[in-house]
Scaffold this motif. Sequence first.
Motif, PDB file in Angstrom:
ATOM      1  N   ALA A  13      -4.634   2.610  12.126  1.00 62.43           N
ATOM      2  CA  ALA A  13      -4.287   1.645  11.079  1.00 62.43           C
ATOM      3  C   ALA A  13      -3.003   0.920  11.459  1.00 62.43           C
ATOM      4  O   ALA A  13      -2.040   1.535  11.901  1.00 62.43           O
ATOM      5  N   MET A  14      -3.005  -0.408  11.283  1.00 64.68           N
ATOM      6  CA  MET A  14      -1.849  -1.227  11.625  1.00 64.68           C
ATOM      7  C   MET A  14      -1.200  -1.849  10.396  1.00 64.68           C
ATOM      8  O   MET A  14      -0.017  -2.156  10.413  1.00 64.68           O
ATOM      9  N   GLY A  15      -1.988  -2.070   9.355  1.00 69.30           N
ATOM     10  CA  GLY A  15      -1.438  -2.695   8.171  1.00 69.30           C
ATOM     11  C   GLY A  15      -2.420  -2.677   7.024  1.00 69.30           C
ATOM     12  O   GLY A  15      -3.617  -2.451   7.211  1.00 69.30           O
ATOM     13  N   VAL A  16      -1.899  -2.917   5.835  1.00 61.22           N
ATOM     14  CA  VAL A  16      -2.706  -2.950   4.619  1.00 61.22           C
ATOM     15  C   VAL A  16      -2.504  -4.314   3.978  1.00 61.22           C
ATOM     16  O   VAL A  16      -1.379  -4.710   3.685  1.00 61.22           O
ATOM     17  N   GLU A  17      -3.600  -5.036   3.789  1.00 61.60           N
ATOM     18  CA  GLU A  17      -3.552  -6.356   3.170  1.00 61.60           C
ATOM     19  C   GLU A  17      -4.022  -6.248   1.728  1.00 61.60           C
ATOM     20  O   GLU A  17      -5.030  -5.610   1.440  1.00 61.60           O
ATOM     21  N   ILE A  18      -3.288  -6.879   0.841  1.00 63.94           N
ATOM     22  CA  ILE A  18      -3.651  -6.925  -0.576  1.00 63.94           C
ATOM     23  C   ILE A  18      -3.929  -8.385  -0.890  1.00 63.94           C
ATOM     24  O   ILE A  18      -3.035  -9.221  -0.843  1.00 63.94           O
ATOM     25  N   VAL A  19      -5.197  -8.701  -1.170  1.00 59.38           N
ATOM     26  CA  VAL A  19      -5.585 -10.105  -1.301  1.00 59.38           C
ATOM     27  C   VAL A  19      -5.317 -10.693  -2.679  1.00 59.38           C
ATOM     28  O   VAL A  19      -5.277 -11.907  -2.826  1.00 59.38           O
ATOM     29  N   SER A  20      -5.133  -9.868  -3.664  1.00 62.13           N
ATOM     30  CA  SER A  20      -4.794 -10.356  -4.999  1.00 62.13           C
ATOM     31  C   SER A  20      -3.866  -9.331  -5.646  1.00 62.13           C
ATOM     32  O   SER A  20      -4.311  -8.480  -6.426  1.00 62.13           O
ATOM     33  N   PRO A  21      -2.583  -9.390  -5.312  1.00 58.81           N
ATOM     34  CA  PRO A  21      -1.649  -8.342  -5.714  1.00 58.81           C
ATOM     35  C   PRO A  21      -1.613  -7.997  -7.193  1.00 58.81           C
ATOM     36  O   PRO A  21      -1.455  -6.842  -7.556  1.00 58.81           O
ATOM     37  N   THR A  22      -1.770  -8.989  -8.055  1.00 55.58           N
ATOM     38  CA  THR A  22      -1.679  -8.690  -9.482  1.00 55.58           C
ATOM     39  C   THR A  22      -2.950  -8.054 -10.024  1.00 55.58           C
ATOM     40  O   THR A  22      -2.957  -7.574 -11.151  1.00 55.58           O
ATOM     41  N   ALA A  23      -4.008  -8.033  -9.216  1.00 56.68           N
ATOM     42  CA  ALA A  23      -5.284  -7.494  -9.677  1.00 56.68           C
ATOM     43  C   ALA A  23      -5.547  -6.068  -9.189  1.00 56.68           C
ATOM     44  O   ALA A  23      -6.580  -5.496  -9.508  1.00 56.68           O
ATOM     45  N   VAL A  24      -4.620  -5.516  -8.397  1.00 61.17           N
ATOM     46  CA  VAL A  24      -4.824  -4.160  -7.890  1.00 61.17           C
ATOM     47  C   VAL A  24      -3.783  -3.225  -8.491  1.00 61.17           C
ATOM     48  O   VAL A  24      -2.708  -3.641  -8.894  1.00 61.17           O
ATOM     49  N   SER A  25      -4.126  -1.966  -8.510  1.00 62.13           N
ATOM     50  CA  SER A  25      -3.224  -0.936  -9.010  1.00 62.13           C
ATOM     51  C   SER A  25      -2.220  -0.566  -7.919  1.00 62.13           C
ATOM     52  O   SER A  25      -2.593  -0.377  -6.764  1.00 62.13           O
TER      53      SER A  25
END
Length: 89
Positions: A50-62
Motif C-alpha cells: 500500500a502506498m496511499g489512501v485516496e478519499i474521493v468525497s471526504p465529507t461523505a465518509v466516516s
Amino acid sequence: MTRLEVKVSFYAGKPFAAYVYLPRKTRQKVTETDEVKPGILVDYDSKGRAMGVEIVSPTAVSLKDVAEVVRKAAGESIRLGDLAPLHAA
C-alpha cells in the motif's frame, strides 16, 4: 507512530478530495487501485504494498472508516483528530 501526511483539496471552501500518503520508497509507483470501502481507495505498488489512501468525497465518509483503512493498509495508526480537515467547512 510514523507520521502520515494528509493532503486535502478544497473547491469553493469545501473539501472535495483527500490523500493519505503512507510510508514508501522514493521511486515506488502506483500500479493498482482498489476501492476498499465506498469512497475510499487504496493505491498499491507492483509488489502489492500500500502506498496511499485516496478519499474521493471526504465529507461523505466516516473518519473511523478512513482510520481503519489506513491501519489495515499500512499497519499504522492515525488519530481521528489528524483527519478532522476531511470534514472541514
